[in-house]
Design a protein around this motif. Structure first.
Motif, PDB file in Angstrom:
ATOM      1  N   THR A   9       3.892 109.125  55.969  1.00 18.18           N
ATOM      2  CA  THR A   9       3.786 109.650  57.335  1.00 18.18           C
ATOM      3  C   THR A   9       2.549 109.098  58.034  1.00 18.18           C
ATOM      4  OG1 THR A   9       4.969 111.654  56.689  1.00 18.18           O
ATOM      5  CG2 THR A   9       3.654 111.770  58.706  1.00 18.18           C
ATOM      6  N   GLN A  10       1.446 109.035  57.297  1.00 21.25           N
ATOM      7  CA  GLN A  10       0.192 108.524  57.862  1.00 21.25           C
ATOM      8  C   GLN A  10       0.287 107.043  58.211  1.00 21.25           C
ATOM      9  OE1 GLN A  10      -2.939 108.052  54.969  1.00 21.25           O
ATOM     10  NE2 GLN A  10      -4.537 108.351  56.497  1.00 21.25           N
ATOM     11  N   VAL A  11       0.794 106.237  57.275  1.00 24.14           N
ATOM     12  CA  VAL A  11       0.822 104.795  57.506  1.00 24.14           C
ATOM     13  C   VAL A  11       1.834 104.414  58.582  1.00 24.14           C
ATOM     14  CG1 VAL A  11       2.531 104.114  55.743  1.00 24.14           C
ATOM     15  CG2 VAL A  11       0.640 102.570  56.318  1.00 24.14           C
ATOM     16  N   ASN A  14       0.562 103.381  61.871  1.00 24.50           N
ATOM     17  CA  ASN A  14      -0.061 102.058  61.998  1.00 24.50           C
ATOM     18  C   ASN A  14       0.957 100.946  62.220  1.00 24.50           C
ATOM     19  OD1 ASN A  14      -2.548 103.232  61.540  1.00 24.50           O
ATOM     20  ND2 ASN A  14      -2.493 102.838  59.348  1.00 24.50           N
ATOM     21  N   ALA A  15       2.234 101.288  62.230  1.00 24.92           N
ATOM     22  CA  ALA A  15       3.276 100.270  62.387  1.00 24.92           C
ATOM     23  C   ALA A  15       3.067  99.471  63.670  1.00 24.92           C
ATOM     24  CB  ALA A  15       4.652 100.923  62.398  1.00 24.92           C
ATOM     25  N   GLN A  23       8.982 102.973  64.508  1.00 20.53           N
ATOM     26  CA  GLN A  23       7.948 102.922  63.471  1.00 20.53           C
ATOM     27  C   GLN A  23       8.474 103.487  62.158  1.00 20.53           C
ATOM     28  OE1 GLN A  23       5.127 105.237  65.876  1.00 20.53           O
ATOM     29  NE2 GLN A  23       3.720 103.499  65.682  1.00 20.53           N
ATOM     30  N   VAL A  24       8.215 102.757  61.092  1.00 23.63           N
ATOM     31  CA  VAL A  24       8.632 103.173  59.755  1.00 23.63           C
ATOM     32  C   VAL A  24       7.425 103.118  58.832  1.00 23.63           C
ATOM     33  CG1 VAL A  24      10.204 102.717  57.817  1.00 23.63           C
ATOM     34  CG2 VAL A  24      10.927 102.198  60.168  1.00 23.63           C
ATOM     35  N   ASN A  40       6.197  98.953  58.962  1.00 28.00           N
ATOM     36  CA  ASN A  40       6.871  97.793  59.515  1.00 28.00           C
ATOM     37  C   ASN A  40       5.939  97.058  60.475  1.00 28.00           C
ATOM     38  OD1 ASN A  40       7.386 100.181  61.183  1.00 28.00           O
ATOM     39  ND2 ASN A  40       8.826  98.960  62.377  1.00 28.00           N
ATOM     40  N   VAL A  41       6.059  95.738  60.438  1.00 31.61           N
ATOM     41  CA  VAL A  41       5.252  94.866  61.288  1.00 31.61           C
ATOM     42  C   VAL A  41       6.216  93.906  61.966  1.00 31.61           C
ATOM     43  CG1 VAL A  41       3.388  93.171  61.387  1.00 31.61           C
ATOM     44  CG2 VAL A  41       3.288  95.043  59.704  1.00 31.61           C
ATOM     45  N   GLU A  42       6.501  94.168  63.231  1.00 34.35           N
ATOM     46  CA  GLU A  42       7.429  93.329  63.973  1.00 34.35           C
ATOM     47  C   GLU A  42       6.757  92.062  64.480  1.00 34.35           C
ATOM     48  OE1 GLU A  42      10.251  96.892  65.738  1.00 34.35           O
ATOM     49  OE2 GLU A  42       9.030  95.739  67.123  1.00 34.35           O
ATOM     50  N   ASN A  43       7.598  91.104  64.805  1.00 32.00           N
ATOM     51  CA  ASN A  43       7.155  89.838  65.368  1.00 32.00           C
ATOM     52  C   ASN A  43       8.131  89.522  66.492  1.00 32.00           C
ATOM     53  OD1 ASN A  43       7.173  86.787  65.566  1.00 32.00           O
ATOM     54  ND2 ASN A  43       5.512  87.094  64.107  1.00 32.00           N
TER      55      ASN A  43
END
Length: 132
Positions: A9-11, A14-15, A23-24, A40-43
């Motif tokens: 939940t915390q991290v 930061n997505a 956000q996941v 997750n880090v989108e591009n």
């Protein structure tokens, strides 16, 4: 389990999801008991993004661990979101068939499945053995 839920939940916050706004967060427990997180880090070039589960696995492997004993994935969706096909295979690389994966919503709905439920008939190292 609460520690995994809290870590995921915390991290999740930061997505980097400026394109989907989805956000996941993921947290995995390794055999040592240590918890590793990923988001997750989108591009802008969509296929180049990273899923939360993959990020958590990468953190675990970077720390020198290779065994997942439990996983938790959370997203801000109306129903629990299962890991994508690629992440199911990534999880199966390090998690036994009976490892529990909890998928959850930020609203508190949870669904628990085993790796065998998520990826029946998983392709594994045994398939790579050669016969004469």
């Amino acid at each position: 389990m609460t520690d995994l839920k809290d870590a995921a939940t915390q991290v999740r916050l930061n997505a980097h999801a400026p394109y989907s706004n989805f956000q996941v967060g993921a947290a995995i427990r390794a055999a040592s008991g240590a918890i590793y997180q990923g988001c997750n880090v989108e591009n802008v070039a969509y296929p180049e993004g990273t899923c939360a589960e993959a990020g958590a696995i990468a953190a675990m492997v970077a720390a020198g661990e290779r065994i997942i004993t439990e996983a938790y994935v959370v997203a801000g969706s109306p129903m629990p979101v299962t890991p994508c096909g690629g992440c199911r295979q990534k999880l199966a690389e390090f998690a036994a068939h009976d490892v529990r994966v909890t998928m959850a919503t930020t609203g508190g709905v949870e669904q628990v499945m085993t790796m065998a439920d998520l990826l029946p008939g998983a392709f594994g190292a045994a398939h790579m053995e050669t016969t004469s």
